[in-house]
Design an enzyme around this catalytic site. Structure first.
Site, short mmCIF file in Angstrom:
data_model
loop_
_atom_site.label_atom_id
_atom_site.label_comp_id
_atom_site.label_asym_id
_atom_site.label_seq_id
_atom_site.Cartn_x
_atom_site.Cartn_y
_atom_site.Cartn_z
CG HIS A 17 20.73 13.35 -14.03
ND1 HIS A 17 20.69 14.17 -15.13
CD2 HIS A 17 19.89 13.92 -13.11
CE1 HIS A 17 19.86 15.17 -14.92
NE2 HIS A 17 19.36 15.06 -13.69
CE LYS A 41 11.17 21.34 -14.49
NZ LYS A 41 11.77 20.29 -13.66
NE ARG A 90 21.28 19.19 -7.90
CZ ARG A 90 20.41 19.42 -8.86
NH1 ARG A 90 20.82 19.80 -10.05
NH2 ARG A 90 19.12 19.32 -8.64
CB SER A 128 19.25 19.38 -16.92
OG SER A 128 19.36 18.03 -16.55
P1 ADP Z 1 13.82 17.29 -11.21
O1 ADP Z 1 13.18 17.95 -12.40
O2 ADP Z 1 12.90 16.41 -10.41
O3 ADP Z 1 14.67 18.19 -10.36
P2 ADP Z 1 16.23 16.30 -12.40
O4 ADP Z 1 16.22 15.66 -13.74
O5 ADP Z 1 16.83 17.64 -12.32
O6 ADP Z 1 14.77 16.23 -11.87
O7 ADP Z 1 17.00 15.36 -11.36
C1 ADP Z 1 16.62 14.04 -11.05
C2 ADP Z 1 17.37 13.59 -9.80
O8 ADP Z 1 18.78 13.69 -9.99
C3 ADP Z 1 17.08 14.46 -8.57
O9 ADP Z 1 17.06 13.63 -7.44
C4 ADP Z 1 18.26 15.39 -8.51
O10 ADP Z 1 18.48 15.85 -7.19
C5 ADP Z 1 19.37 14.47 -8.97
N1 ADP Z 1 20.50 15.22 -9.51
C6 ADP Z 1 20.51 16.05 -10.57
N2 ADP Z 1 21.75 16.57 -10.77
C7 ADP Z 1 22.55 16.04 -9.81
C8 ADP Z 1 23.92 16.18 -9.45
N3 ADP Z 1 24.72 16.99 -10.14
N4 ADP Z 1 24.39 15.48 -8.39
C9 ADP Z 1 23.54 14.70 -7.68
N5 ADP Z 1 22.25 14.52 -7.97
C10 ADP Z 1 21.74 15.18 -9.00
#
Ligand code: ADP
Length: 159
Positions: A17, A41, A90, A128
């Site tokens: 993130h 969630k 990703r 996460s």
């Molecule tokens: P959601 O619940 O909407 O998937 P996340 O908290 O998992 O939200 O992620 C928020 C943003 O960060 C999303 O655009 C996700 O694709 C991006 N993201 C999460 N992990 C990574 C990573 N390892 N590399 C690149 N982008 C990431």
């Protein structure tokens, strides 16, 4: 002024993130990291805890602000005067869902643009959920999250 919003669950924030947030902050005048309040969630950290961890993790990024929101992202963005949604990609598996969401958002408000950034290769496996899984078994998450998040995970797991 180009204001971008990076929304998500951030349960908890990872280096994946932070990489996307920092790169976004290099491109746009301001980046608002917005934690989605989604009661459906099951989350490990409360919204307040997630916001606080994000605030600390982004403290050195001057044009980054952390907030939380409820409801439609588009409505929140209009309230904030933001024009751009930043999303991280990703793997190919992220693509279909992201395309769906971007299309819907475009339909809801044609003035909003979604910008995608490819993950840093180093973090392509990082989510996460993976972090929580690793922390559950008391393995080290030091390469995956900042030290403050690592500490917060330890405290949670001890509860
Ligand atoms: P959601 O619940 O909407 O998937 P996340 O908290 O998992 O939200 O992620 C928020 C943003 O960060 C999303 O655009 C996700 O694709 C991006 N993201 C999460 N992990 C990574 C990573 N390892 N590399 C690149 N982008 C990431």
């Amino acid at each position: 002024m180009a204001i971008a919003v990076c929304s998500g669950s951030f349960d908890p924030v990872t280096y994946g993130h932070l990489d996307i947030i920092a790169r976004g902050a290099n491109v746009f005048d301001k980046v608002i990291v917005a934690v989605l309040i989604n009661s459906k969630k099951n989350s490990l950290f409360s919204v307040e805890e997630r916001v606080e961890l994000l605030r600390q993790a982004t403290a050195d990024m001057k044009n980054v602000e952390v907030d939380s929101f409820d409801g439609l992202l588009i409505d929140y963005m209009n309230k904030k005067g933001a024009q751009v949604i930043i999303r991280g990609l990703r793997a190919v598996s992220d693509f279909e869902y992201e395309m769906q969401v971007a299309s819907i958002n475009k339909k809801l408000d044609e003035h909003i643009e979604t910008f995608f950034m490819m993950t840093n290769n180093q973090y392509s496996y990082l989510s996460s959920s993976i972090v929580k899984e690793v922390a559950k078994y008391k393995a080290s998450v030091a390469d995956l999250v900042p030290p403050i998040v690592e500490e917060a995970l330890k405290r949670k797991m001890a509860e």
